[in-house]
Design an enzyme around this catalytic site. Structure first.
Site: not given
Ligand SMILES: Cc1ncc(COP(=O)(O)O)c(C=O)c1O
Length: 389
Positions: A54, A106, A178, A203
């Site tokens: 971890r 998101y 992000d 992604k």
């Molecule tokens: C722009 C963006 N940030 C964060 C996330 C969250 O990621 P995760 O699904 O890997 O938890 C997503 C998921 O769709 C996303 O599109």
């Protein structure tokens, strides 16, 4: 033992080599998957850099070093998901503090701020950051973090990272971007002044829709120390196998993203001219309000396209059901093309009034353009549009 890598390597070279020296034990050129949960010590406290998986794991360390190199940062941290990365970052805050977030994030990020951090005493507000002055105006005396996505999800608005980072610096507030939609192939927020970059590696970074993961990269030593503590203390770490999968995907990140962008640009132009489409949101179009900023801060406008169909939900539903190559599925950034309905799928956790204000209406469909042949994808879109009454 070979010498360290040469300096100033190009992105595609770093993707394949950064942090990934051949295994010193066997010479294996691909990073070994070290599944051990614990590591033998010669005596108490006398270890080879790893104690417990971890806290640190060699496969994860390779991924973290690689991600740091790609984003041009000093410290990389890998997490079990993008959401785990976001939640861990939010734990750098204390009750009574405030997060200023972009308005079109998101749905899960909104949910984390609203439903997880809010009840813990960390307030948040959501503003359209298209005009950087709006960020300055929305800063509160207790604002301790500015959070943004650009291009935003799902409206593909463009926020000026350098301008917002400068405002953050002026007020001593860290700015976190992000970078999931853009990837470091197209946009490097740290070079533009951001304090940290976050990713859902689920992604484009992994790119094959077969691993869930997240990451944070920063060059800020104090933030890195805090994140290292929280990564271990909260424990939302990825498995060594998933780290390997993401590393494997990264090797082709540059070629994948460049090709996906080329196909998306072609498709976006054709969508604009199609009678069943009311609006196309794509930063590569000269008509997009963020086109100039996107051209300045991104190498290409990305491979995500959001469209509004004439005919609302029935039209969107027919379109999504009829597509044969685009799968109707959440997520994005994989080699396979995906299409989804944000109001019902990815952004269902955003309250209806907020969705309406953002323009996430019932006719809105988000496309993630994959690596299939662009003409085949266009034929699939035309066929699905023709099915709308
Ligand atoms: C722009 C963006 N940030 C964060 C996330 C969250 O990621 P995760 O699904 O890997 O938890 C997503 C998921 O769709 C996303 O599109």
């Amino acid at each position: 033992m070979k010498d360290a890598l040469p300096e100033n390597l190009a992105f595609d070279t770093l993707a394949i080599h950064a942090g990934l020296a051949p295994d010193p034990l066997s010479g294996a050129v691909m990073t070994p998957i070290v599944l051990a949960s614990t590591f033998a010590q010669d005596g108490p406290g006398n270890h080879k850099g790893y104690e417990y998986s971890r806290s640190g794991n060699p496969t994860r360390a390779a991924l973290e070093a690689n991600l740091a190199a790609l984003e041009g940062g000093r410290h990389g941290f890998a997490f079990a998901s993008g959401s785990a990365a976001t939640t861990t970052m939010m734990h750098t805050l204390r009750p009574g503090e405030h997060v200023l977030s972009g308005d079109d994030v998101y749905g899960g990020t909104f949910r984390c701020l609203d439903k997880v951090m809010g009840p813990m005493g960390i307030a948040s507000s959501f503003v359209d950051m298209s005009e950087p002055a709006a960020v300055r105006a929305a800063i509160q005396p207790n604002t301790r973090l500015i959070w943004l996505e650009t291009p935003t999800n799902p409206m593909l608005k463009i926020f000026d990272i350098a301008a917002i980072a400068a405002i953050g610096k002026e007020h001593g507030i860290p700015v976190v971007v992000d970078n999931t939609f853009a990837t470091p192939v197209l946009q490097r927020p740290l070079a533009l002044g951001a304090t940290a970059v976050m990713h859902s590696t689920t992604k484009y970074i992994n790119g094959h829709s077969d691993a869930v993961g997240g990451a944070i990269v920063t060059s800020d030593a104090a933030l890195a120390e805090r994140l290292a503590f929280l990564q271990n203390a909260i424990g939302a770490i990825p498995s060594p196998f998933d780290c390997y999968m993401v590393l494997r995907g990264i090797k082709t990140l540059g070629v994948r993203v460049r090709q996906q962008c080329a196909s998306a640009a072609k498709i976006a132009e054709r969508l604009v001219a199609h009678g069943k489409i009311a609006k196309v949101h794509y930063p590569g179009l000269a008509s997009h309000p963020g086109h100039a900023v996107a051209a300045r801060q991104m190498k290409a406008p990305g491979a995500m396209i959001t469209v509004v169909l004439h005919g609302g939900l029935p039209a969107a539903s027919t379109f999504l059901r009829t597509m044969r190559l685009f799968a109707c599925a959440e997520s994005l950034g994989g080699v396979e093309s995906l299409a989804e309905h944000p109001a019902i799928m990815t952004h269902a956790s955003v309250p209806p009034e907020a969705r309406k204000k953002l323009g996430i209406d019932d006719g809105l469909v988000r496309l993630s353009v994959g690596l299939e042949d662009a003409e085949d994808l266009w034929a699939d879109i035309e066929h699905a549009l023709a099915a709308i009454g």
